[in-house]
Design a protein around this motif. Structure first.
Motif, PDB file in Angstrom:
ATOM      1  N   GLU A  85      35.591  59.251  35.533  1.00 44.43           N
ATOM      2  CA  GLU A  85      36.987  58.814  35.514  1.00 44.43           C
ATOM      3  C   GLU A  85      37.495  58.668  36.960  1.00 44.43           C
ATOM      4  OE1 GLU A  85      41.319  60.408  34.120  1.00 44.43           O
ATOM      5  OE2 GLU A  85      39.537  61.524  33.449  1.00 44.43           O
ATOM      6  N   THR A  86      38.152  57.556  37.239  1.00 44.52           N
ATOM      7  CA  THR A  86      38.577  57.262  38.619  1.00 44.52           C
ATOM      8  C   THR A  86      40.082  57.063  38.663  1.00 44.52           C
ATOM      9  OG1 THR A  86      36.502  56.139  39.009  1.00 44.52           O
ATOM     10  CG2 THR A  86      38.296  55.636  40.532  1.00 44.52           C
ATOM     11  N   LYS A  87      40.705  57.606  39.690  1.00 41.12           N
ATOM     12  CA  LYS A  87      42.140  57.426  39.819  1.00 41.12           C
ATOM     13  C   LYS A  87      42.497  57.214  41.302  1.00 41.12           C
ATOM     14  CE  LYS A  87      46.006  58.462  37.246  1.00 41.12           C
ATOM     15  NZ  LYS A  87      46.881  59.368  36.642  1.00 41.12           N
ATOM     16  N   ILE A  88      43.448  56.324  41.548  1.00 41.35           N
ATOM     17  CA  ILE A  88      43.820  56.044  42.943  1.00 41.35           C
ATOM     18  C   ILE A  88      45.277  56.425  43.159  1.00 41.35           C
ATOM     19  CG2 ILE A  88      44.186  54.210  44.629  1.00 41.35           C
ATOM     20  CD1 ILE A  88      41.747  52.827  43.478  1.00 41.35           C
ATOM     21  N   TYR A  89      45.557  57.121  44.275  1.00 40.76           N
ATOM     22  CA  TYR A  89      46.920  57.487  44.643  1.00 40.76           C
ATOM     23  C   TYR A  89      47.282  56.772  45.943  1.00 40.76           C
ATOM     24  CZ  TYR A  89      45.839  61.068  41.281  1.00 40.76           C
ATOM     25  OH  TYR A  89      45.427  61.695  40.159  1.00 40.76           O
ATOM     26  N   GLY A  90      48.451  56.188  45.977  1.00 38.62           N
ATOM     27  CA  GLY A  90      48.919  55.500  47.210  1.00 38.62           C
ATOM     28  C   GLY A  90      48.205  54.183  47.431  1.00 38.62           C
ATOM     29  N   ALA A  91      47.926  53.456  46.296  1.00 38.61           N
ATOM     30  CA  ALA A  91      47.180  52.195  46.414  1.00 38.61           C
ATOM     31  C   ALA A  91      47.912  51.180  47.289  1.00 38.61           C
ATOM     32  CB  ALA A  91      46.952  51.619  45.022  1.00 38.61           C
ATOM     33  N   GLU A  92      49.240  51.344  47.365  1.00 38.18           N
ATOM     34  CA  GLU A  92      50.009  50.376  48.160  1.00 38.18           C
ATOM     35  C   GLU A  92      49.698  50.486  49.660  1.00 38.18           C
ATOM     36  OE1 GLU A  92      51.243  52.979  46.655  1.00 38.18           O
ATOM     37  OE2 GLU A  92      52.243  54.134  48.204  1.00 38.18           O
ATOM     38  N   LYS A  93      49.010  51.600  50.034  1.00 39.84           N
ATOM     39  CA  LYS A  93      48.676  51.765  51.463  1.00 39.84           C
ATOM     40  C   LYS A  93      47.343  51.109  51.824  1.00 39.84           C
ATOM     41  CE  LYS A  93      50.560  56.399  51.252  1.00 39.84           C
ATOM     42  NZ  LYS A  93      49.966  57.728  51.173  1.00 39.84           N
ATOM     43  N   TYR A  94      46.706  50.473  50.830  1.00 41.08           N
ATOM     44  CA  TYR A  94      45.410  49.865  51.061  1.00 41.08           C
ATOM     45  C   TYR A  94      45.408  48.881  52.227  1.00 41.08           C
ATOM     46  CZ  TYR A  94      42.119  50.832  47.227  1.00 41.08           C
ATOM     47  OH  TYR A  94      41.229  51.378  46.401  1.00 41.08           O
ATOM     48  N   ALA A  95      44.399  48.941  52.999  1.00 37.47           N
ATOM     49  CA  ALA A  95      44.189  47.870  53.975  1.00 37.47           C
ATOM     50  C   ALA A  95      43.267  46.873  53.308  1.00 37.47           C
ATOM     51  CB  ALA A  95      43.577  48.417  55.239  1.00 37.47           C
ATOM     52  N   ASP A  96      41.963  47.047  53.507  1.00 38.16           N
ATOM     53  CA  ASP A  96      41.006  46.193  52.803  1.00 38.16           C
ATOM     54  C   ASP A  96      40.458  47.032  51.659  1.00 38.16           C
ATOM     55  OD1 ASP A  96      41.226  44.385  54.962  1.00 38.16           O
ATOM     56  OD2 ASP A  96      39.943  45.758  56.121  1.00 38.16           O
ATOM     57  N   PRO A  97      40.400  46.446  50.476  1.00 38.87           N
ATOM     58  CA  PRO A  97      39.802  47.218  49.386  1.00 38.87           C
ATOM     59  C   PRO A  97      38.344  47.505  49.703  1.00 38.87           C
ATOM     60  CG  PRO A  97      40.546  45.027  48.647  1.00 38.87           C
ATOM     61  CD  PRO A  97      40.775  45.087  50.107  1.00 38.87           C
ATOM     62  N   VAL A  98      37.971  48.741  49.644  1.00 42.80           N
ATOM     63  CA  VAL A  98      36.559  49.075  49.927  1.00 42.80           C
ATOM     64  C   VAL A  98      35.877  49.356  48.589  1.00 42.80           C
ATOM     65  CG1 VAL A  98      36.754  49.964  52.260  1.00 42.80           C
ATOM     66  CG2 VAL A  98      37.279  51.447  50.353  1.00 42.80           C
ATOM     67  N   ARG A  99      34.584  49.013  48.574  1.00 45.72           N
ATOM     68  CA  ARG A  99      33.837  49.284  47.342  1.00 45.72           C
ATOM     69  C   ARG A  99      32.990  50.518  47.585  1.00 45.72           C
ATOM     70  NH1 ARG A  99      30.742  48.451  43.418  1.00 45.72           N
ATOM     71  NH2 ARG A  99      28.840  48.449  44.676  1.00 45.72           N
ATOM     72  N   ILE A 100      33.371  51.616  46.906  1.00 39.73           N
ATOM     73  CA  ILE A 100      32.621  52.855  47.111  1.00 39.73           C
ATOM     74  C   ILE A 100      31.369  52.797  46.231  1.00 39.73           C
ATOM     75  CG2 ILE A 100      32.711  55.369  46.917  1.00 39.73           C
ATOM     76  CD1 ILE A 100      35.793  55.025  47.205  1.00 39.73           C
ATOM     77  N   SER A 101      30.211  52.920  46.845  1.00 40.65           N
ATOM     78  CA  SER A 101      28.952  52.776  46.109  1.00 40.65           C
ATOM     79  C   SER A 101      28.728  53.990  45.195  1.00 40.65           C
ATOM     80  CB  SER A 101      27.803  52.632  47.092  1.00 40.65           C
ATOM     81  OG  SER A 101      27.740  53.797  47.869  1.00 40.65           O
ATOM     82  N   GLN A 102      27.968  53.775  44.156  1.00 34.82           N
ATOM     83  CA  GLN A 102      27.644  54.859  43.223  1.00 34.82           C
ATOM     84  C   GLN A 102      26.917  55.964  43.960  1.00 34.82           C
ATOM     85  OE1 GLN A 102      28.917  54.881  40.131  1.00 34.82           O
ATOM     86  NE2 GLN A 102      28.196  56.999  40.136  1.00 34.82           N
ATOM     87  N   ASN A 103      26.098  55.548  44.899  1.00 37.28           N
ATOM     88  CA  ASN A 103      25.320  56.502  45.703  1.00 37.28           C
ATOM     89  C   ASN A 103      26.233  57.482  46.437  1.00 37.28           C
ATOM     90  OD1 ASN A 103      23.385  57.679  47.468  1.00 37.28           O
ATOM     91  ND2 ASN A 103      23.799  56.044  48.973  1.00 37.28           N
TER      92      ASN A 103
END
Ligand code: ADP
Length: 451
Positions: A85-103
């Motif tokens: 389960e994934t949750k993001i807090y403060g998404a409005e502060k994003y610069a570039d969306p990063v893709r966090i790898s499963q690894n």
């Protein structure tokens, strides 16, 4: 657009913007790794703080707690639970969306800390923490707030540099352009034949040097203009007197039918003499002009100077024997020289001609030649009327005559000017010594060969 002033200012703007941008880009490139390391270590500290706070407070509701911490850190926070389960807090502060790898997620859930490879994944860090039996991965992601602030800072800096720099360059350019404006005005005055222009500039830079050269040029032009005017007036004067004479006697011959045969011959002889005088004048003028131009033919030949002097004396024989002048020669034999024979012939004819002209009947002339270190010295001494000390320095000037009155024997005053020019072309020297009432010596030194 065309004025130098505007160009200087515009150039400054373009150069400054380009320089600052290149400096910035190079700087960022150079410190890219350091900056990223700094950012990531800051992220790690922020992450550790959140975890510490959580463990200290040990709240029931993780979600509410993390929503609350949102205001404390400037990075967006992403929580991944072991269940996926994934949750993001403060998404409005994003610069570039990063893709966090499963690894990365797996490594953090397994309890390790993850620090991204910035170039490949973007800048983020992952920290593990647990709440009860549940394991979580807490990721801190790059913040747009920080980047926006840096960009704002850089743009403000750039703008301020341009504003202040622009102001200063406006003042400085005035200082640079002003002397050029002065010079343009002065050039216009020169073009309008006002030669009394002198730029007052004490600067020691290139513009100062230019101003000094300009002043020298103006002085030179002034002198040349003066010489030109004098030349024209001299030539007109020299032409005018024989012409008046010719026209006067011709008119007398035409008008007066009763002119005696004797007078008629006398008038015609004067007309003839004055015409010859005019012809000699134009001849000499042409010769001088040609000598002063760079295109005068200069034909060097090796020949015996003593031989040439003997021939000149012989050619003038009718003149000096008519005045019963005793002419003595002191010449070495086989004095070889390399020079232009025609031009030197003219030199001897003019100088010897003067001596004969200004020596009274029964006088003496000595023509002597001796060796010098690099050539020969030829001196012609006469027992003539001599030249006054105040006239002596001027006799080589064009049109200079010691006897300004209309003297029959005086020429146009160009003879010695021609001599001086020819001697100079041969890299030689000439000087005169004279005592009034006793005589004159003209000495000419010539090198054996023109080097
Ligand atoms: P010019 O054609 O009038 O002879 P020159 O240039 O040959 O002109 O000489 C300039 C002036 O120098 C002459 O007018 C004359 O007054 C003076 N001069 C030159 N040579 C002698 C000399 N040997 N004795 C006296 N005066 C001389």
């Amino acid at each position: 657009m065309k004025s130098l002033y505007v160009r200087v200012v515009l150039t400054f703007f373009v150069v400054t913007v380009l320089a600052l941008l290149s400096a910035l880009l190079t700087g960022l490139k150079l410190f890219e790794t350091d900056l990223n390391d700094l950012q990531q270590s800051e992220m790690v500290t922020a992450g550790q703080n959140i975890i510490r706070l959580y463990q200290q407070a040990n709240p029931q509701d993780l979600d509410a707690f993390l929503s609350g911490t949102d205001a404390l850190v400037s990075y967006p926070v992403q929580i991944v639970a072991a269940s996926g389960e994934t949750k993001i807090y403060g998404a409005e502060k994003y610069a570039d969306p990063v893709r966090i790898s499963q690894n990365a997620i797996d490594r953090v859930l397994a309890g390790g800390r993850y620090q991204s490879v910035v170039k490949a994944e973007g800048a983020f860090v992952g920290l593990p923490f647990s709440s009860g039996d549940e394991h979580y991965a807490l990721f801190l992601l790059p913040s747009s707030k920080n980047e926006a602030m840096i960009i704002r800072l850089i743009l403000t800096f750039l703008l301020l540099t341009l504003v202040f720099g622009g102001l200063y360059i406006l003042i400085a350019a005035r200082y640079l352009v002003k002397p050029l404006k002065l010079m343009t005005q002065a050039t216009k005055r020169l073009a309008a034949r006002d030669f009394n222009v002198a730029l007052k500039m004490k600067r020691k830079d290139e513009i100062g040097t230019l101003a000094r050269s300009f002043n020298e040029m103006a002085q030179e032009l002034k002198q040349m203009e003066h010489m030109r005017q004098e030349f024209v007036s001299n030539v007109s004067h020299e032409i005018q007197s024989p012409l008046t004479s010719i026209s006067g006697f011709a008119k007398a011959l035409m008008d007066d039918k009763l002119v005696t045969e004797d007078n008629r011959d006398k008038y015609l002889a004067i007309i003839h003499k004055e015409s010859e005088r005019l012809s000699r004048l134009s001849d000499n003028l042409l010769k001088l002009a040609s000598l002063e131009s760079d295109h005068h033919p200069f034909t060097l030949a090796a020949y015996h100077l003593d031989e040439q002097l003997r021939q000149v004396v012989l050619a003038c024989e009718p003149l000096w024997s008519a005045k019963s002048i005793s002419l003595e020669l002191q010449l070495p034999s086989a004095a070889k020289i390399t020079a232009d024979p025609d031009q030197l012939n003219q030199v001897w004819m003019n100088v010897l001609g003067n001596s004969i002209k200004f020596t009274p009947n029964g006088g003496r002339i000595l023509l002597a030649m001796s060796r010098t270190t690099n050539g020969y010295a030829v001196s012609i001494t006469d027992s003539g009327k001599g030249i006054a000390p105040e006239d002596l320095p001027h006799i080589f000037e064009r049109f200079y005559k010691t006897d300004r009155s209309r003297n029959q024997i005086s020429g146009s005053g160009l003879g010695l000017a021609i001599v001086k020019k020819i001697v100079a072309l041969h890299h030689g020297s000439i000087h005169a010594v004279s005592t009034i009432g006793h005589g004159t010596t003209i000495t000419i030194q010539l090198p054996e060969k023109i080097s």
